[in-house]
Design a protein around this motif. Structure first.
Motif, PDB file in Angstrom:
ATOM      1  N   GLY A  99       0.722  -1.220   0.096  1.00  0.00           N
ATOM      2  CA  GLY A  99      -0.078   0.045   0.032  1.00  0.00           C
ATOM      3  C   GLY A  99       1.013   1.295   0.087  1.00  0.00           C
ATOM      4  N   LEU A 100       0.367   2.151  -0.603  1.00  0.00           N
ATOM      5  CA  LEU A 100       0.806   3.794  -0.711  1.00  0.00           C
ATOM      6  C   LEU A 100       0.996   4.002   0.844  1.00  0.00           C
ATOM      7  N   SER A 101       0.184   3.696   1.516  1.00  0.00           N
ATOM      8  CA  SER A 101       0.319   4.245   2.858  1.00  0.00           C
ATOM      9  C   SER A 101       1.488   3.293   3.712  1.00  0.00           C
ATOM     10  N   GLY A 102       1.843   2.247   3.384  1.00  0.00           N
ATOM     11  CA  GLY A 102       2.752   1.516   4.013  1.00  0.00           C
ATOM     12  C   GLY A 102       2.361   0.250   4.513  1.00  0.00           C
ATOM     13  N   THR A 103       1.220   0.019   4.291  1.00  0.00           N
ATOM     14  CA  THR A 103       0.618  -1.443   4.698  1.00  0.00           C
ATOM     15  C   THR A 103       0.825  -2.385   3.828  1.00  0.00           C
ATOM     16  N   ASN A 104       1.423  -3.329   4.025  1.00  0.00           N
ATOM     17  CA  ASN A 104       1.835  -4.457   3.037  1.00  0.00           C
ATOM     18  C   ASN A 104       1.291  -5.929   3.145  1.00  0.00           C
ATOM     19  N   ALA A 105       1.069  -6.604   2.111  1.00  0.00           N
ATOM     20  CA  ALA A 105       0.236  -7.861   2.488  1.00  0.00           C
ATOM     21  C   ALA A 105       1.043  -8.995   1.479  1.00  0.00           C
ATOM     22  N   HIS A 106       1.207 -10.262   1.858  1.00  0.00           N
ATOM     23  CA  HIS A 106       1.627 -11.158   1.099  1.00  0.00           C
ATOM     24  C   HIS A 106       0.849 -12.552   1.401  1.00  0.00           C
ATOM     25  N   VAL A 107       0.382 -13.258   0.233  1.00  0.00           N
ATOM     26  CA  VAL A 107      -0.207 -14.272   0.255  1.00  0.00           C
ATOM     27  C   VAL A 107       0.480 -15.578  -0.610  1.00  0.00           C
ATOM     28  N   LEU A 108       0.592 -16.630   0.273  1.00  0.00           N
ATOM     29  CA  LEU A 108       0.911 -17.947  -0.401  1.00  0.00           C
ATOM     30  C   LEU A 108      -0.038 -18.803  -1.080  1.00  0.00           C
ATOM     31  N   LEU A 109       0.007 -19.167  -2.137  1.00  0.00           N
ATOM     32  CA  LEU A 109      -1.071 -19.820  -2.711  1.00  0.00           C
ATOM     33  C   LEU A 109      -0.348 -21.393  -2.941  1.00  0.00           C
ATOM     34  N   GLU A 110      -1.473 -22.467  -3.204  1.00  0.00           N
ATOM     35  CA  GLU A 110      -0.945 -23.566  -3.552  1.00  0.00           C
ATOM     36  C   GLU A 110      -2.081 -24.283  -4.567  1.00  0.00           C
ATOM     37  N   SER A 111      -1.334 -24.941  -5.330  1.00  0.00           N
ATOM     38  CA  SER A 111      -2.700 -25.677  -6.354  1.00  0.00           C
ATOM     39  C   SER A 111      -3.407 -26.486  -5.742  1.00  0.00           C
ATOM     40  N   ALA A 112      -4.529 -26.704  -6.349  1.00  0.00           N
ATOM     41  CA  ALA A 112      -5.625 -27.321  -5.608  1.00  0.00           C
ATOM     42  C   ALA A 112      -5.321 -28.705  -5.588  1.00  0.00           C
ATOM     43  N   PRO A 113      -5.784 -29.450  -4.256  1.00  0.00           N
ATOM     44  CA  PRO A 113      -5.558 -30.813  -4.051  1.00  0.00           C
ATOM     45  C   PRO A 113      -6.129 -31.622  -5.164  1.00  0.00           C
ATOM     46  N   ILE A 114      -5.489 -32.821  -5.434  1.00  0.00           N
ATOM     47  CA  ILE A 114      -6.239 -33.948  -6.263  1.00  0.00           C
ATOM     48  C   ILE A 114      -7.328 -34.524  -5.507  1.00  0.00           C
ATOM     49  N   ILE A 115      -8.408 -34.543  -5.880  1.00  0.00           N
ATOM     50  CA  ILE A 115      -9.600 -35.150  -5.078  1.00  0.00           C
ATOM     51  C   ILE A 115     -10.229 -36.374  -5.885  1.00  0.00           C
ATOM     52  N   SER A 116     -10.274 -37.399  -5.833  1.00  0.00           N
ATOM     53  CA  SER A 116     -10.817 -38.470  -6.549  1.00  0.00           C
ATOM     54  C   SER A 116     -12.429 -38.065  -6.638  1.00  0.00           C
ATOM     55  N   PRO A 117     -12.981 -37.925  -7.877  1.00  0.00           N
ATOM     56  CA  PRO A 117     -14.331 -37.793  -8.076  1.00  0.00           C
ATOM     57  C   PRO A 117     -15.195 -38.946  -7.418  1.00  0.00           C
ATOM     58  N   LEU A 118     -16.536 -38.666  -6.823  1.00  0.00           N
ATOM     59  CA  LEU A 118     -17.386 -39.573  -6.603  1.00  0.00           C
ATOM     60  C   LEU A 118     -17.595 -40.551  -7.603  1.00  0.00           C
ATOM     61  N   LYS A 119     -17.440 -42.035  -7.437  1.00  0.00           N
ATOM     62  CA  LYS A 119     -17.748 -42.872  -8.414  1.00  0.00           C
ATOM     63  C   LYS A 119     -19.234 -43.121  -8.876  1.00  0.00           C
ATOM     64  N   VAL A 120     -19.562 -42.834  -9.968  1.00  0.00           N
ATOM     65  CA  VAL A 120     -21.116 -43.041 -10.290  1.00  0.00           C
ATOM     66  C   VAL A 120     -21.296 -44.470 -10.852  1.00  0.00           C
ATOM     67  N   GLU A 121     -22.054 -45.361 -10.140  1.00  0.00           N
ATOM     68  CA  GLU A 121     -22.006 -46.684 -10.359  1.00  0.00           C
ATOM     69  C   GLU A 121     -22.893 -46.907 -11.798  1.00  0.00           C
ATOM     70  N   VAL A 122     -24.052 -46.181 -11.749  1.00  0.00           N
ATOM     71  CA  VAL A 122     -25.023 -46.055 -13.013  1.00  0.00           C
ATOM     72  C   VAL A 122     -24.954 -44.779 -13.542  1.00  0.00           C
ATOM     73  N   GLU A 123     -24.685 -44.572 -14.663  1.00  0.00           N
ATOM     74  CA  GLU A 123     -25.015 -43.232 -15.177  1.00  0.00           C
ATOM     75  C   GLU A 123     -26.595 -43.045 -15.472  1.00  0.00           C
ATOM     76  N   ARG A 124     -27.246 -41.814 -15.131  1.00  0.00           N
ATOM     77  CA  ARG A 124     -28.682 -41.649 -15.522  1.00  0.00           C
ATOM     78  C   ARG A 124     -28.652 -41.663 -17.010  1.00  0.00           C
ATOM     79  N   PRO A 125     -29.653 -42.275 -17.972  1.00  0.00           N
ATOM     80  CA  PRO A 125     -29.905 -42.033 -18.952  1.00  0.00           C
ATOM     81  C   PRO A 125     -30.096 -40.729 -19.505  1.00  0.00           C
ATOM     82  N   GLU A 126     -30.485 -39.845 -18.745  1.00  0.00           N
ATOM     83  CA  GLU A 126     -31.212 -38.415 -18.950  1.00  0.00           C
ATOM     84  C   GLU A 126     -30.916 -37.683 -17.749  1.00  0.00           C
ATOM     85  N   HIS A 127     -30.864 -36.190 -18.081  1.00  0.00           N
ATOM     86  CA  HIS A 127     -30.795 -35.165 -17.108  1.00  0.00           C
ATOM     87  C   HIS A 127     -31.528 -34.129 -17.528  1.00  0.00           C
TER      88      HIS A 127
END
Length: 731
Positions: free
Chosen positions: A451-479
């Motif tokens: 900030g021009l007023s002297g207030t500073n900020a820093h953020v550390l980001l991480e890539s999204a965790p790999i989460i296995s999608p819920l397994k769909v046993e039988v897909e609906r024929p229509e949505h």
């Protein structure tokens, strides 16, 4: 619990003390873990220069290296009256360029329940916050109208109120009303959104100049970790509607004449102005995972500080920047060598750029080889310096870069700044699209905002965790896809947006699209529903609907003011058949879950699996099995219909159906209902097999006379009406 209390009473004082210490330690460990728990970014929305009005167009602008700087919109003020290319002329503006939004005066006040009179006094920055926050929530799959009463926090970076000047200059003092106050005070920028959505979490506006929105992100994360809110929105907004601030910045000589941030370049001569609004939706990682939210990236940690004394109030302090980044690393439990990229403050000033690069090298440069340098860049080279919204724009750029595993090109870097010892630093500025390589570990990137007023900020980001999608046993024929809006024109626009999205994202699963649209959006009066078997068919039906009146599988219309009163009738024995409910069990998770739950309750009473009963002719027609099976099927159907929003005002039942009706009406629990119907079925199964019942449509005297010769074997079982009786006995 009483047994546990008795055991505690028997403990000695030393044992009780030890138990209390263990409990205190467990609570302390929980608190300590919560302090460092990553925060999940589950949704984003934006309005940035260059037509970047959504995440897709913003990423395309970044990826393609688009320079969004253009001449100032003529609707703001008469630029010719204020412009003078000579920076020595005071009271004038020596630049005509910057990164600006178009048509900021456009707003639909009725959507947010705001009257036209109030809207006229409403700062366009507040309008932007309302719109973009709504879009960010929908992007997160959080239906805005379902958040009322929730502990959702709101943290807004905002710092310029030009519209207030316009309002005050256009009104006599006696004409200034409450709307002028609530429409322009910074506190109302956050308060209005919390009010509109019915949020009960912390709500505040933050002004630390250029670092405002990144400070807002830091405070939102702190609030989530402290348990003050369950979800939080962090935002930044900035518009330039009057010339006064720009004149002041020109007098300070901090603006670039060509309106561009030439960050880290030898030609850096000040920053270019920019406008915009960015909003992100945050949850604790554990909550986001539990709710199966779409996690875009993680915030590992953050830090804020102030420059303290330096050579001037507005002069950056390299030592403070080093301390800030070091503290952010510590809070995040991240090693310097893990950071691949830093989205710098990078305004493009001859003084600030070298200080920032040297501070980055001091903290993150240690141990890096020339073959694996730290990459740095600045979104300001694309869209200008967005002041209070600068930090959030840089953070959103990094989230998109982590998602695509690619750093977009940094613009205007032709001749490296000679005041930076590039040959001695393991730091590089990517001027073309550069892959973010991962060795199987998560990618880490930093974002700075000073900030021009002297207030500073820093953020550390991480890539999204790999989460296995819920397994769909039988897909609906229509949505089914449901779309809605408050006006027909808005619905037509939404249909076109979905059609365009499907045209460029043909591989997205139809079920995911429909689920998000049906559950993650608020539903309004102008409605459309489409039944489709795949995304291609859905797109074709949407396209056809915009050109013809009727399309098979497409329904549209206005929600009825008078909702129909719905009654459910639960039928009795005799309606059963082999395989009933089989397709619903395979395709509807809600129905399947209820059937499985009832099967667990029934198993001790039936002795065999419920699915086996439903599939076997020899079992389904035996009363001991028929009645429990019918009860469960009807109860599961009720739960399925209500999950779709079809709720009855009245329930009725006949025979077995009476028990289901009583159960769903709350007369007794599901467990008690199943036990009752199982016992009923067993008792009726035990009756003589040569018995029979007959309905007779005659009065009681006539029936009694008719059965008198058979009084030992036949009797009146029920009198349903004067001329409607039931007799029972031997066949």
């Amino acid at each position: 619990m009483s047994q546990i209390d008795d055991r505690i009473e028997q403990l000695t004082s030393s044992q009780r003390l030890l138990l209390a210490l263990k409990e205190a330690k467990a609570k302390l460990e929980t608190v300590e873990r919560s302090k460092i728990e990553p925060i999940a970014i589950i949704g984003m929305g934006c309005r940035f220069p260059g037509g970047a009005n959504n995440l897709e167009s913003f990423w395309q602008l970044l990826r393609d290296g688009v320079d969004a700087i253009a001449e100032r919109p003529s609707a703001r003020w008469d630029i010719d009256a204020y412009y003078d290319p000579d920076p020595e002329v005071s009271g004038k503006i020596y630049t005509r360029y910057g990164g600006f939004l178009q048509q900021v005066e456009q707003f639909d006040p009725f959507f947010f329940g705001i009257s036209p009179r109030e809207a006229a006094s409403l700062d366009p920055q507040q309008r932007l916050l309302l719109e973009v926050s709504w879009e960010a929530l929908e992007n997160a799959g959080q239906a805005p109208n379902q958040l009322s009463g929730s502990q959702t926090g709101l943290f807004v970076g905002i710092g310029q109120n030009d519209y207030a000047k316009l309002i005050l200059n256009s009104h006599d003092l006696k004409d200034i009303d409450v709307y002028a106050c609530t429409g322009n005070g910074f506190c109302f920028a956050s308060g209005r959104l919390s009010y509109a959505l019915g949020l009960h979490g912390p709500s505040m506006a933050i002004d630390t100049a250029c670092s405002s929105s990144l400070v807002a992100v830091h405070l939102a994360c702190q609030s989530l970790r402290a348990g003050e809110c369950e979800m939080a929105l962090a935002a930044g907004v900035h518009l330039i509607l009057t010339p006064e601030v720009t004149v002041g910045q020109c007098n300070m000589r901090v603006l670039s004449p060509d309106g561009r941030c030439k960050t880290f370049d030898a030609s850096a001569d000040g920053f270019g102005q920019g406008e915009g609004c960015g909003v992100i939706v945050l949850k604790r990682l554990s909550d986001a995972v539990a709710n199966a939210d779409n996690i875009l990236a993680l915030i590992r940690g953050s830090a804020i500080n102030h420059d303290g004394p330096s050579s001037g109030l507005t002069v950056p302090n390299g030592t403070a920047q080093q301390a800030l980044i070091s503290q952010a690393l510590k809070n995040s439990q991240v090693e310097p060598s893990q950071v691949s990229y830093v989205e710098t403050h990078g305004t493009g000033t001859a003084l600030g750029d070298p200080i920032e690069v040297r501070a980055l090298n001091a903290v993150l440069g240690e141990g890096r080889s020339p073959d694996s340098p730290l990459m740095i860049g600045s979104v300001k080279t694309n869209i200008g310096h967005l002041d209070a919204a600068a930090g959030i724009s840089g953070l959103m750029k990094v989230v998109l870069a982590l998602q695509h595993q690619e750093i977009p090109p940094h613009l205007h870097f032709k001749q490296p700044n000679p005041n930076i010892a590039w040959d001695e630093l393991p730091i590089t500025v990517p001027t073309k699209r550069t892959s973010l390589l991962s060795s199987g570990e998560s990618l880490i990137a930093g974002v700075s905002s000073f900030g021009l007023s002297g207030t500073n900020a820093h953020v550390l980001l991480e890539s999204a965790p790999i989460i296995s999608p819920l397994k769909v046993e039988v897909e609906r024929p229509e949505h089914i896809l449901t779309l809605s809006a408050k006006t027909q024109a808005a619905l037509d626009h939404l249909i076109n947006e979905y059609e365009k999205y499907l045209a460029t994202n043909a591989n997205v699963e139809l079920g995911h699209i429909c689920f998000t649209a049906n559950t993650g959006r608020s539903h309004f009066d102008h409605r459309l529903s489409v039944i489709a078997s795949d995304s291609t068919q859905l797109r074709e039906k949407l396209a056809a609907f915009t050109t013809v009146q009727e399309v098979t599988g497409v329904q549209s219309g206005l929600k009825s003011i008078n909702q129909p009163r719905i009654a459910f009738l639960f039928t009795g024995q005799g309606s059963q058949y082999v395989g009933m409910g089989q397709q619903l069990y395979q395709t509807q998770p809600t129905f399947r879950a209820i059937i499985d739950r009832c099967d667990q309750i029934l198993r001790p009473h039936l002795g065999i699996p419920l699915l086996e009963v439903l599939a076997e002719t020899t079992l389904i027609d035996q009363t001991a099995y028929t009645q429990p099976a019918l009860f469960v099927l009807e109860y599961a159907l009720y739960q399925l219909w209500t999950s779709w929003g079809i709720t009855p005002k009245t329930v009725m039942g006949h025979s077995v159906g009476e028990y289901v009706a009583a159960c769903v009406a709350g007369v007794f629990s599901l467990e008690d209902g199943i036990k009752l119907i199982a016992a009923r079925g067993r008792l009726m199964q035990a009756l003589p097999k040569d018995g029979e019942m007959v309905a007779v449509f005659a009065n009681e005297n006539k029936v009694r006379a008719a059965i008198q010769p058979y009084s030992k074997d036949v009797a009146i079982a029920a009198i349903n009406a004067p001329n409607n009786l039931v007799i029972s006995g031997k066949s």
